[in-house]
Design a protein around this motif. Sequence first.
Motif, PDB file in Angstrom:
ATOM      1  N   SER A   1       0.834  -1.201   0.000  1.00 32.93           N
ATOM      2  CA  SER A   1       0.000   0.000   0.000  1.00 32.93           C
ATOM      3  C   SER A   1       0.866   1.246   0.000  1.00 32.93           C
ATOM      4  O   SER A   1       2.089   1.189   0.169  1.00 32.93           O
ATOM      5  CB  SER A   1      -0.924  -0.001   1.219  1.00 32.93           C
ATOM      6  N   TRP A   2       0.235   2.376  -0.191  1.00 34.09           N
ATOM      7  CA  TRP A   2       0.938   3.649  -0.299  1.00 34.09           C
ATOM      8  C   TRP A   2       0.525   4.570   0.839  1.00 34.09           C
ATOM      9  O   TRP A   2      -0.163   4.150   1.774  1.00 34.09           O
ATOM     10  CB  TRP A   2       0.640   4.275  -1.661  1.00 34.09           C
ATOM     11  N   GLU A   3       0.904   5.810   0.769  1.00 29.73           N
ATOM     12  CA  GLU A   3       0.621   6.775   1.825  1.00 29.73           C
ATOM     13  C   GLU A   3      -0.467   7.743   1.369  1.00 29.73           C
ATOM     14  O   GLU A   3      -0.378   8.337   0.286  1.00 29.73           O
ATOM     15  CB  GLU A   3       1.884   7.564   2.183  1.00 29.73           C
TER      16      GLU A   3
ATOM     17  N   SER B   1       4.870   7.048  -4.047  1.00 26.93           N
ATOM     18  CA  SER B   1       6.313   6.849  -3.872  1.00 26.93           C
ATOM     19  C   SER B   1       6.649   6.396  -2.460  1.00 26.93           C
ATOM     20  O   SER B   1       7.777   6.001  -2.186  1.00 26.93           O
ATOM     21  CB  SER B   1       7.064   8.146  -4.186  1.00 26.93           C
ATOM     22  N   TRP B   2       5.658   6.459  -1.585  1.00 31.29           N
ATOM     23  CA  TRP B   2       5.873   6.109  -0.180  1.00 31.29           C
ATOM     24  C   TRP B   2       5.095   4.832   0.113  1.00 31.29           C
ATOM     25  O   TRP B   2       3.898   4.847   0.322  1.00 31.29           O
ATOM     26  CB  TRP B   2       5.394   7.255   0.711  1.00 31.29           C
ATOM     27  N   THR B   3       5.774   3.693   0.108  1.00 31.19           N
ATOM     28  CA  THR B   3       5.111   2.403   0.264  1.00 31.19           C
ATOM     29  C   THR B   3       5.369   1.824   1.644  1.00 31.19           C
ATOM     30  O   THR B   3       6.240   2.289   2.387  1.00 31.19           O
ATOM     31  CB  THR B   3       5.607   1.406  -0.797  1.00 31.19           C
ATOM     32  N   SER B   4       4.622   0.794   1.970  1.00 33.22           N
ATOM     33  CA  SER B   4       4.788   0.107   3.250  1.00 33.22           C
ATOM     34  C   SER B   4       6.197  -0.464   3.377  1.00 33.22           C
ATOM     35  O   SER B   4       6.802  -0.888   2.389  1.00 33.22           O
ATOM     36  CB  SER B   4       3.749  -1.006   3.365  1.00 33.22           C
TER      37      SER B   4
ATOM     38  N   TYR C   1      -5.563  -2.508   6.999  1.00 33.93           N
ATOM     39  CA  TYR C   1      -6.884  -2.493   6.363  1.00 33.93           C
ATOM     40  C   TYR C   1      -7.501  -1.100   6.439  1.00 33.93           C
ATOM     41  O   TYR C   1      -7.811  -0.576   7.504  1.00 33.93           O
ATOM     42  CB  TYR C   1      -7.839  -3.496   6.996  1.00 33.93           C
ATOM     43  N   GLN C   2      -7.617  -0.506   5.289  1.00 31.39           N
ATOM     44  CA  GLN C   2      -8.418   0.681   5.061  1.00 31.39           C
ATOM     45  C   GLN C   2      -9.204   0.406   3.784  1.00 31.39           C
ATOM     46  O   GLN C   2      -8.635  -0.068   2.797  1.00 31.39           O
ATOM     47  CB  GLN C   2      -7.543   1.923   4.901  1.00 31.39           C
ATOM     48  N   PRO C   3     -10.501   0.684   3.775  1.00 31.65           N
ATOM     49  CA  PRO C   3     -11.305   0.336   2.578  1.00 31.65           C
ATOM     50  C   PRO C   3     -10.741   0.892   1.275  1.00 31.65           C
ATOM     51  O   PRO C   3     -10.784   0.210   0.241  1.00 31.65           O
ATOM     52  CB  PRO C   3     -12.675   0.950   2.911  1.00 31.65           C
ATOM     53  N   PHE C   4     -10.164   2.100   1.330  1.00 36.27           N
ATOM     54  CA  PHE C   4      -9.709   2.702   0.075  1.00 36.27           C
ATOM     55  C   PHE C   4      -8.498   1.978  -0.509  1.00 36.27           C
ATOM     56  O   PHE C   4      -8.251   2.047  -1.706  1.00 36.27           O
ATOM     57  CB  PHE C   4      -9.412   4.189   0.253  1.00 36.27           C
ATOM     58  N   PHE C   5      -7.697   1.279   0.309  1.00 33.78           N
ATOM     59  CA  PHE C   5      -6.557   0.539  -0.227  1.00 33.78           C
ATOM     60  C   PHE C   5      -7.010  -0.617  -1.115  1.00 33.78           C
ATOM     61  O   PHE C   5      -6.240  -1.108  -1.950  1.00 33.78           O
ATOM     62  CB  PHE C   5      -5.676   0.009   0.898  1.00 33.78           C
ATOM     63  N   PHE C   6      -8.240  -1.071  -0.936  1.00 31.94           N
ATOM     64  CA  PHE C   6      -8.799  -2.121  -1.790  1.00 31.94           C
ATOM     65  C   PHE C   6      -9.660  -1.517  -2.902  1.00 31.94           C
ATOM     66  O   PHE C   6      -9.540  -1.892  -4.071  1.00 31.94           O
ATOM     67  CB  PHE C   6      -9.628  -3.099  -0.953  1.00 31.94           C
ATOM     68  N   SER C   7     -10.548  -0.594  -2.534  1.00 31.11           N
ATOM     69  CA  SER C   7     -11.487  -0.054  -3.519  1.00 31.11           C
ATOM     70  C   SER C   7     -10.790   0.768  -4.596  1.00 31.11           C
ATOM     71  O   SER C   7     -11.185   0.729  -5.769  1.00 31.11           O
ATOM     72  CB  SER C   7     -12.547   0.800  -2.817  1.00 31.11           C
ATOM     73  N   ALA C   8      -9.733   1.507  -4.240  1.00 34.29           N
ATOM     74  CA  ALA C   8      -9.044   2.343  -5.227  1.00 34.29           C
ATOM     75  C   ALA C   8      -8.399   1.499  -6.317  1.00 34.29           C
ATOM     76  O   ALA C   8      -8.250   1.957  -7.462  1.00 34.29           O
ATOM     77  CB  ALA C   8      -7.983   3.208  -4.537  1.00 34.29           C
ATOM     78  N   LEU C   9      -8.022   0.258  -5.989  1.00 35.73           N
ATOM     79  CA  LEU C   9      -7.391  -0.619  -6.976  1.00 35.73           C
ATOM     80  C   LEU C   9      -8.367  -1.643  -7.556  1.00 35.73           C
ATOM     81  O   LEU C   9      -7.960  -2.504  -8.349  1.00 35.73           O
ATOM     82  CB  LEU C   9      -6.202  -1.349  -6.333  1.00 35.73           C
TER      83      LEU C   9
ATOM     84  N   PRO D   1      -3.538  -8.992  -6.805  1.00 34.99           N
ATOM     85  CA  PRO D   1      -2.281  -9.728  -6.574  1.00 34.99           C
ATOM     86  C   PRO D   1      -2.492 -10.903  -5.634  1.00 34.99           C
ATOM     87  O   PRO D   1      -3.515 -10.995  -4.942  1.00 34.99           O
ATOM     88  CB  PRO D   1      -1.389  -8.668  -5.926  1.00 34.99           C
ATOM     89  N   GLU D   2      -1.503 -11.797  -5.601  1.00 37.15           N
ATOM     90  CA  GLU D   2      -1.584 -12.937  -4.677  1.00 37.15           C
ATOM     91  C   GLU D   2      -1.357 -12.508  -3.225  1.00 37.15           C
ATOM     92  O   GLU D   2      -1.963 -13.071  -2.310  1.00 37.15           O
ATOM     93  CB  GLU D   2      -0.550 -14.000  -5.064  1.00 37.15           C
ATOM     94  N   PHE D   3      -0.504 -11.491  -3.021  1.00 38.11           N
ATOM     95  CA  PHE D   3      -0.180 -11.044  -1.661  1.00 38.11           C
ATOM     96  C   PHE D   3      -0.241  -9.521  -1.623  1.00 38.11           C
ATOM     97  O   PHE D   3       0.243  -8.844  -2.542  1.00 38.11           O
ATOM     98  CB  PHE D   3       1.211 -11.531  -1.246  1.00 38.11           C
ATOM     99  N   TYR D   4      -0.807  -9.012  -0.554  1.00 39.21           N
ATOM    100  CA  TYR D   4      -0.992  -7.567  -0.421  1.00 39.21           C
ATOM    101  C   TYR D   4      -0.562  -7.158   0.987  1.00 39.21           C
ATOM    102  O   TYR D   4      -1.161  -7.590   1.976  1.00 39.21           O
ATOM    103  CB  TYR D   4      -2.451  -7.207  -0.668  1.00 39.21           C
ATOM    104  N   ASP D   5       0.480  -6.325   1.061  1.00 37.63           N
ATOM    105  CA  ASP D   5       0.989  -5.844   2.348  1.00 37.63           C
ATOM    106  C   ASP D   5       0.377  -4.479   2.621  1.00 37.63           C
ATOM    107  O   ASP D   5       0.757  -3.477   2.008  1.00 37.63           O
ATOM    108  CB  ASP D   5       2.521  -5.752   2.302  1.00 37.63           C
ATOM    109  N   THR D   6      -0.571  -4.450   3.560  1.00 37.26           N
ATOM    110  CA  THR D   6      -1.252  -3.198   3.870  1.00 37.26           C
ATOM    111  C   THR D   6      -1.960  -3.316   5.211  1.00 37.26           C
ATOM    112  O   THR D   6      -2.203  -4.419   5.705  1.00 37.26           O
ATOM    113  CB  THR D   6      -2.288  -2.856   2.788  1.00 37.26           C
TER     114      THR D   6
END
Length: 663
Positions: free
Chosen positions: A503-505, A539-542, A598-606, A591-596
Amino acid sequence: MKSSRSSAAHVPRSKDGRHGWRVVCPYVQWRFRNMEYDGTAMIHARPRNNRKVTQQSRVFRTQRETGNMSSATVAATDNRTRCDAIRHWLTPHRLHCIVLAAYVIVAGTVMCFHEPWFDEAQAWLIARDCSWREMILERPHYEGHPPLWWMMLAAPAKLGIPYEIGLKSINLACATLMIWLLEFKTKLPEPFKVILPFSYFLCYQYGVTSRPYALMIAAMLLVAITWKNRNIKPLPAALSMMLLCLTSSYGLVISGVFAAYWTIQFLYQDRSLIKNRRRFLSLLVLLAFAIALLVDVIPAKGVYHGAFDYPDQSIQPKWLTLLYLWLLIPSETLFTSYLSDSYLQFVSVPLDELFFAGILSGIIWLFLIHVSKRRNNAMLLLISYTVLSLVFLNHFSVHHSGIVLGLFISVLAIDCAQQPLSKKDWPQWCLHMAYQYADKLGSQKTHTYATLFKLAGLATLLVSVFWTISSSVCDIRYDYSSARAVASFIKTNNLENYRWMASWERIYADPNNPDATANKAVASGGYCAGGSDCVDYTSWTSGTLILADPYFDHTIMANAYKGRSYLSWEWCIDPNAAKNDIARWKSWGEPEFYDTIYQPFFFSALGYDRNHYTKMKIAETVTPWKDQRSRGSVEIYVRNDIYRNVLHSPDTGIAWPDGAKRR
């Protein structure tokens, strides 16, 4: 040729008829008395060096010089001589050797259990994946420090040496150098030489965790060691300051203050800048070197400034931060544990804790100022810390307290090089009061109370040693970070070839803080997939996958910024770049793996469906700070088909999509 008889006739005689050597030439008599005759000509006589010469040693020497001694006997004699020389050196340094050996054993042992965290991984990845040009000329603008540490790590990193072996070997060598200089090259009191190496910052924070601070304190000690003879031998002092400049931007500040103080001091005495040409040239080269480094570390446009860029962070007044730097941080170096490892600009200390820490800090200041004043070094101490504290106003993380401790030790080492600490360093009123009580109590009670007073003083220094023990035990028992756990999880299950996303910032505007960086980005029309009151920085990832990257030969993060394995800190350059990044990531599918988190927008935006994923805990961490503990956990989202068919196999004989065999 005259005979020896005729030569003797010219020598005056004493009343008893003997030659008057004592009258004519006492020096010749001393030379003959300190020579030993070994059976050969007198020209081969050697000084005794106050060593008793046995008949056996005379025989050995005669046989050796005449060639009658066997080669084995010669080798044994040489070996015995070398052993005597080593024993002669070890005798006064036996305690120092024990301390150094114990330090290396303790630091090296805890290192084996320590899981590297973000700062350590970031430095290794820069050293491994950046070109030399990027490492020296580009990354310092974003990291804020000179490139020496990455250049040192580049040798093992680019040669393919395993991550932890290469990183920890370099740091252990630097930490060993630091303690070797402290033990063998300074004239600090012996109790300090025994206790300080095992204090929290020197042993655990800068010895076990691998960062450039051990090398920085070693450079400070080199400056202190060469300071006394700086006008006679200016080059060693200048080279020591150059090394200090290379270790950190804070080292650049300290070196600059020391060089300026040195220059003002000799200008006041000599009334000339070039009277000592070697000194002038050394300082001139140092100045040019420092300016070049300063240009190299000037922050780039849009670089991340830490928590200062977050709108929800409340920055305290600068005067309060300055007060903490003088009344709280000195105590935090050795005696108190009121702060955790955070930015000093955002902490709030209760008044009672600040009062007690202020008393201890005041004692430290009184001791250092009094000792330095007696040796005309008080201004060096005060000016150095004043300038350093002004720099700390802009950025000070609590783990930088060890730099303050290093400065105090270095100034004290300069003082002790001029004149070792003694009873004369006690204030006169203390000595007068002690003498009065000694007369009243008697010699026996006075000796008892003096011993108890010394033990109490040593006990206060042992507080920091207790922090080292506490943190080391915690590091051995628990995971300091998730680095090993995540890398092991990926390698054990053969998951390198699957797609890993991070995920991003996203930062929201704060109407109460119009000067915040995020507010400026929102006002300028920065892109946000979730509305108009926020801005996305892709540019700012987990950091979880960045911690694991050093264990692989490439980054495992599919959406890494510009394909970099490290965090670039380039997060405010183009607020609209996130629009293209998010659209591209969305086109890739789930993707198979997602490092984030949980915030709804991290899923819905993608366009991801949260119900298609299972949250899986990878690791639990316990990070020590002195006697404190910070607990955390690392969780990732695994796509359900991978979770069922790859990670939890119902049949060991099934053919998996990736072609791998699993138990």
